[in-house]
Design a protein around this motif. Structure first.
Motif: not given
Length: 394
Positions: A63-75, A303-308
């Motif tokens: 759940s990438i959108d949820k992760a992003t909104e919580k400040g959780v990095c997804v690799f 190699n994160s899909v939601n963080f720079p």
């Protein structure tokens, strides 16, 4: 001390890279990070996590959108399984081209024959039904020129095929490795009618869902071979089955079986074997573990899909590294530096990167963080998460 929860079997070659300061378990708890392959990850179920690492390329199980909104990095681990997938593409294309799967069924049907002479006669008489075609000289269209797509395109050239590559957003790093003999197309609709074989190597997104549907299928050569070793949903399966029935498509080779597809004579389904090699699983695990360590210990993102991307490691004199993750809106850096300035801190370095959605701030100090400052940073509107990493004196 960091805690890692595994949701699938992760190669020991990766896990052994974790030092004794880490605990690894598959049991539920309060992990700092999750290592996963194909299991579904709903970020809401893991309130303690800082990051998630997918030992593979696709992240549609997270759940990438949820992760992003919580400040959780997804690799993810792009390229770690590229060779495994590229090899399987040509193994399966060879099977379809030479009708190996059907011919094997034919020879198995002769198992009860007791007379070798009679068996040999039946073989000679029956083999004409399984005449195939050669790959050399055929036109291969590769959609998606990431690490896998580039390997597939180059392998097609090695086999004497005419290869056309299409990617609306190619990256310089990948295209650098593409054979100069691969023709690059600018429009998908221009290349589809030329193809004898089409293989897709793009992620599943709103832009690629049903990328090959009824409209595109109508433009193809009769007898074209279609391949999907990327993601379920890139082809419109219902339209595909109709094209198979009509005779437009000669064969569909996919790694994503469904009830409708496995019943089709012209469909060859493998059970999601793309990255299922010992070497691939090891490569993915090693990359995922390294990413988790660098993030938890240093805040480094790659190699994160939601963080720079931000890859600065602390200096030997750094005592504290403060990570501030925020929604990417104007004036956030000013708000952050204002809080730091009021505290009278001497900033050793300040790095900021953005990907258009997330702003990632990395602040290094040669001192401990004053009491209360972490909470002050958390209180800034649109700040999603604050992490404070402390390093002992050398």
């Amino acid at each position: 001390m960091y805690s890692i929860q595994t949701l699938n079997n992760i190669s020991q070659q990766g896990l052994k890279l974790l030092p004794s300061t880490y605990t690894v378990t598959s049991e539920p708890g309060k992990p700092d990070a999750i290592l996963v392959r194909s299991a579904i990850v709903d970020t809401d179920a893991y309130p303690s996590i800082e990051c998630i690492a997918r030992a593979g390329a696709g992240t549609n199980n997270i759940s990438i959108d949820k992760a992003t909104e919580k400040g959780v990095c997804v690799f993810n681990t792009p390229g770690a399984n590229a060779n495994a997938v590229a090899e399987l593409v040509f193994i399966m294309l060879g099977i379809a081209a030479r009708r190996i799967h059907q011919s094997l069924e034919f020879t198995r049907s002769l198992a009860q024959e007791t007379d070798d002479k009679v068996l040999a006669e039946k073989v000679e008489k029956g083999k004409s039904k399984y005449t195939g075609f050669e790959l050399m000289g055929k036109t291969l269209v590769v959609i998606g020129l990431g690490k896998i797509g580039v390997l597939v395109a180059n392998a097609g050239i090695d086999r004497g095929m005419n290869v056309i590559g299409y990617d609306p957003f190619p990256t310089v790093g990948n295209v650098h490795y593409l054979s100069s003999k691969v023709e690059l197309a600018h429009k998908l609709e221009d290349v589809l009618p030329q193809a004898d074989v089409i293989t897709v190597h793009v992620p599943l997104s709103d832009h690629t869902r049903n990328l090959i549907g009824a409209k595109q299928l109508q433009t193809l050569k009769t007898g074209v071979v279609l391949m999907n070793y990327a993601r379920k949903g890139i082809y419109d399966d219902a339209a595909m089955i109709q094209s198979l029935t009509d005779g437009k498509v000669g064969a569909y080779i996919t790694d994503f079986p469904s009830k409708a597809l496995v019943a089709q004579e012209k469909v060859i389904c493998t059970p999601h074997l793309g990255a299922s090699t010992a070497e691939s699983e090891e490569n993915c695990a090693v990359m995922a573990v390294k990413q988790v360590r660098n993030y938890l210990e240093y805040g480094v993102v790659n190699n994160s899909v939601n963080f720079p991307v931000i890859e600065a490691f602390p200096q030997s004199s750094t005592r504290t590294r403060v990570i501030v993750i925020n929604r990417d809106i104007p004036n956030m850096i000013a708000h952050i530096t204002q809080v730091l300035g009021k505290a009278g801190l001497n900033i050793q370095s300040f790095s900021n990167e953005s990907n258009g959605k997330i702003g990632y701030n990395m602040i290094d100090l040669e001192q401990d963080l004053p009491a209360g400052l972490e909470q002050d940073l958390r209180s800034i509107e649109n700040v999603l998460r604050v992490r404070v990493l402390r390093y002992p004196k050398a």
